[in-house]
Enzyme design. Structure first.
Site, PDB file in Angstrom:
ATOM      1  N   LYS A 117       3.211   0.147  -0.124  1.00  0.00           N
ATOM      2  CA  LYS A 117       4.677   0.169  -0.030  1.00  0.00           C
ATOM      3  C   LYS A 117       5.231   1.282  -0.880  1.00  0.00           C
ATOM      4  CE  LYS A 117       6.788  -4.242   0.953  1.00  0.00           C
ATOM      5  NZ  LYS A 117       7.689  -5.251   0.413  1.00  0.00           N
ATOM      6  N   ASP A 164       1.435  -4.012  -5.584  1.00  0.00           N
ATOM      7  CA  ASP A 164       1.923  -2.884  -4.792  1.00  0.00           C
ATOM      8  C   ASP A 164       2.225  -1.670  -5.649  1.00  0.00           C
ATOM      9  OD1 ASP A 164       4.457  -3.370  -5.800  1.00  0.00           O
ATOM     10  OD2 ASP A 164       4.993  -4.675  -4.131  1.00  0.00           O
ATOM     11  N   MET A 174      16.719   2.046  -4.901  1.00  0.00           N
ATOM     12  CA  MET A 174      16.271   2.619  -3.623  1.00  0.00           C
ATOM     13  C   MET A 174      17.301   3.588  -3.054  1.00  0.00           C
ATOM     14  SD  MET A 174      14.874  -0.907  -1.893  1.00  0.00           S
ATOM     15  CE  MET A 174      16.338  -1.857  -2.232  1.00  0.00           C
TER      16      MET A 174
HETATM   17  N1  SAH Z   1      12.075  -5.625  -7.848  1.00  0.00           N
HETATM   18  C1  SAH Z   1      12.227  -4.293  -8.395  1.00  0.00           C
HETATM   19  C2  SAH Z   1      12.981  -3.391  -7.458  1.00  0.00           C
HETATM   20  C3  SAH Z   1      12.244  -3.120  -6.176  1.00  0.00           C
HETATM   21  S1  SAH Z   1      13.133  -2.074  -5.093  1.00  0.00           S
HETATM   22  C4  SAH Z   1      12.873  -4.383  -9.772  1.00  0.00           C
HETATM   23  O1  SAH Z   1      13.374  -5.450 -10.158  1.00  0.00           O
HETATM   24  O2  SAH Z   1      12.843  -3.402 -10.504  1.00  0.00           O
HETATM   25  C5  SAH Z   1      12.411  -0.514  -5.478  1.00  0.00           C
HETATM   26  C6  SAH Z   1      13.365   0.337  -6.267  1.00  0.00           C
HETATM   27  O3  SAH Z   1      13.357  -0.057  -7.627  1.00  0.00           O
HETATM   28  C7  SAH Z   1      13.026   1.801  -6.311  1.00  0.00           C
HETATM   29  O4  SAH Z   1      13.449   2.479  -5.170  1.00  0.00           O
HETATM   30  C8  SAH Z   1      13.799   2.251  -7.534  1.00  0.00           C
HETATM   31  O5  SAH Z   1      15.152   2.402  -7.242  1.00  0.00           O
HETATM   32  C9  SAH Z   1      13.655   1.046  -8.432  1.00  0.00           C
HETATM   33  N2  SAH Z   1      12.580   1.168  -9.428  1.00  0.00           N
HETATM   34  C10 SAH Z   1      11.512   0.384  -9.569  1.00  0.00           C
HETATM   35  N3  SAH Z   1      10.769   0.751 -10.635  1.00  0.00           N
HETATM   36  C11 SAH Z   1      11.413   1.800 -11.181  1.00  0.00           C
HETATM   37  C12 SAH Z   1      11.191   2.611 -12.318  1.00  0.00           C
HETATM   38  N4  SAH Z   1      10.124   2.433 -13.115  1.00  0.00           N
HETATM   39  N5  SAH Z   1      12.089   3.584 -12.605  1.00  0.00           N
HETATM   40  C13 SAH Z   1      13.156   3.781 -11.825  1.00  0.00           C
HETATM   41  N6  SAH Z   1      13.420   3.053 -10.745  1.00  0.00           N
HETATM   42  C14 SAH Z   1      12.566   2.067 -10.420  1.00  0.00           C
END
Ligand code: SAH
Length: 510
Positions: free
Chosen positions: A60, A38, A175
């Site tokens: 997504k 995704d 998020m």
């Molecule tokens: N499972 C993921 C989170 C998914 S929810 C994890 O463990 O990182 C999606 C949220 O993750 C986004 O809205 C943001 O807040 C955060 N996110 C994911 N990748 C990111 C990145 N490279 N930099 C900053 N925030 C990130």
């Protein structure tokens, strides 16, 4: 068709930096028949997949789902039931706000075997790359990961604002960008001091990383001014103040510079990796694609007559590749080359030849006449028969100099370079929207092809404020003939030389 049900691997793909993938995750991707990924998973990771693996993007981005969660679940089950092993890549860690738990429950209820491969979560990695440790003995004894997605106005909210506000925990919201105003207000309304430090880290761990810091009081304004959008991590707490001292990622010399790579995709990796290590954000717009010659006959003919030659000279990595591809296609191997002497122009070509078990006898460092004469001066080349497999329309200095020395030279086309137009729209869009800081030109054809991509646009205007960097005098001449004045010319005419000169340019501006 088999009765076996495949296994689904719920894999944490890490936060963005491809180097933060775990070894186990890489092995799973390499072995998978189907890779489902995704928006947040780095597309570089797909390079590990088998050539014939099915690659499925399920999207997504915020609310905009390419496939709904139900359809994703169904897809995983269907593929596994077809007997295929599925690598389901999820950004960060699959069980941290990744709905990995839900996917596992569905798989379980459908009797599909699954395994979970934890990943490096953005909740820890994005702050770390911004120089913010989520815990520190002097500042906090615990850390909370909180969804910022839930509307805090909601009546049956599970958010415990009074708890968050009173504790000295580091609060990490995922998020939460759209809800930033509400998050900050709720914390202050519940008693959190308005001068509590806060940071937002967007696209953490990637070359696009952007960090905004402030206090609960000031952050909303700052984020608005910077127009910072999702995806970002919000970190709140005293540890944020450590960034001033501990930031490292964005201190690298080319951090934030958006640099266009115009070489053919197959050749771009060393330039990209060198620039990326210095912090640059590389945008690949290949202006060239490399293909076998339309008529392979002459190359085959010279290989057939290889016994008649004394020297084999390669002027490029592609020359080596296409020569050996053809040799092997003809059912021959390197033993037919045993009687030959070898020369390679440039160290990278020499290394590529070594991959085939052959050490070059001599090595002119550059294409310049003096360099060629120098290298061959101690060699009896007179009356020797020389084969040069090279690009169609290649430059002529080398054969000319060798002929002057009395050699009998056969040049043969081993590959062709063609204009690639795939990146044209992206390039024009980026230039028009000031999305590019520098463009690198690594050969004359990259310049002329780049200009043809701009077609009837006003190139001068589009390249205003864009640094143009050329690998050497010949490329620069071509650029000037097309009315581009290169801002940088490499001192040493190699990829490393180009990188060094770009670095020197930006360091001199600081
Ligand atoms: N499972 C993921 C989170 C998914 S929810 C994890 O463990 O990182 C999606 C949220 O993750 C986004 O809205 C943001 O807040 C955060 N996110 C994911 N990748 C990111 C990145 N490279 N930099 C900053 N925030 C990130």
């Amino acid at each position: 068709m088999t009765n076996r049900t495949g296994t689904v691997y719920l894999i944490g793909a890490g936060p963005g930096d491809p180097g933060l993938l775990t070894i186990k995750a890489k092995e799973c991707i390499e072995a998978a028949d189907v890779v489902v990924y995704d928006y947040l998973a780095s597309p570089f990771l797909l390079d590990y997949a088998k050539k014939d693996a099915q690659i499925i993007y399920v999207g997504k981005k915020g609310g905009d789902h390419t496939l709904t969660q139900d359809k994703i679940n169904l897809l995983l089950v269907d593929k596994a039931k077809e007997g295929l092993d599925v690598a389901r890549l999820k950004g960060g860690d699959p069980f941290v706000f990744g709905r990995g738990g839900e996917e596992a429950q569905i798989l379980l209820s459908d009797d599909v075997p699954y395994e979970v491969v934890p990943g490096v979560t953005s909740a820890i990695a994005a702050p770390a790359y911004a120089g913010i440790p989520v815990t520190h003995r002097d500042h906090t004894s615990f850390v909370s990961f909180i969804t910022g997605h839930e509307n805090p106005q909601k009546k049956d909210s599970s958010m415990q604002w009074d708890v968050y506000a009173k504790s000295d925990a580091t609060l990490v919201f995922l998020m939460g960008v759209k809800n930033l105003g509400n998050i900050v207000k709720n914390l202050m309304d519940h008693g959190k001091p308005s001068d509590t430090p806060i940071a937002l880290v967007r696209w953490g761990t990637t070359a696009k990383q952007q960090t905004i810091t402030g206090t609960l009081e000031t952050i909303v304004d700052r984020v608005k001014k910077a127009k910072l959008k999702s995806p970002a991590i919000i970190v709140i707490g005293h540890v944020v103040s450590l960034r001033e001292e501990l930031s490292w990622f964005d201190k690298r010399p080319l951090f934030g510079k958006r640099i266009v790579i115009t070489r053919a995709r197959v050749q771009a990796s060393s330039l990209i990796s060198k620039l990326s290590k210095l912090g640059a954000y590389c945008i690949e717009i290949p202006t060239i694609q490399i293909a076998p010659p339309k008529d392979i006959g002459p190359l085959k003919e010279s290989i057939k007559n290889i016994n008649a030659f004394d020297w084999l000279i390669f002027t490029s990595v592609n020359g080596v590749k296409f020569f050996f591809d053809t040799l092997f296609d003809m059912g021959k191997d390197v033993r037919v080359l045993g009687h030959l002497k070898f020369a390679c122009i440039g160290p990278v070509t020499k290394e590529r030849l070594q991959d085939f078990g052959i050490i070059s006898d001599i090595l002119p460092k550059t294409y310049r006449a003096e360099s060629v004469i120098d290298a061959f001066s101690s060699v009896k080349i007179k009356n020797k028969k020389v084969l040069i497999p090279r690009a169609k329309k290649a430059r002529t200095i080398l054969p000319e100099e060798l002929i002057k020395m009395g050699a009998d030279v056969d040049e043969v086309t081993a590959y062709e370079t063609q204009l690639s137009t795939n990146g044209k729209d992206e390039l024009i869009d980026l230039l028009e929207n000031k999305g590019i800081d520098a463009v690198t030109f690594t050969s004359s054809s990259t310049v002329s092809n780049f200009m043809s991509l701009l077609e009837n646009k006003d190139a001068k205007k589009l390249l205003n404020n864009v640094i143009t960097a050329s690998i050497g005098p010949i490329t620069s001449d071509t650029a000037r003939s097309l009315d581009i004045k290169p801002d940088i010319e490499a001192d040493e005419y190699t990829i490393q030389g180009l990188v060094d000169s770009l670095l020197a340019h930006y360091e001199s501006k600081q």
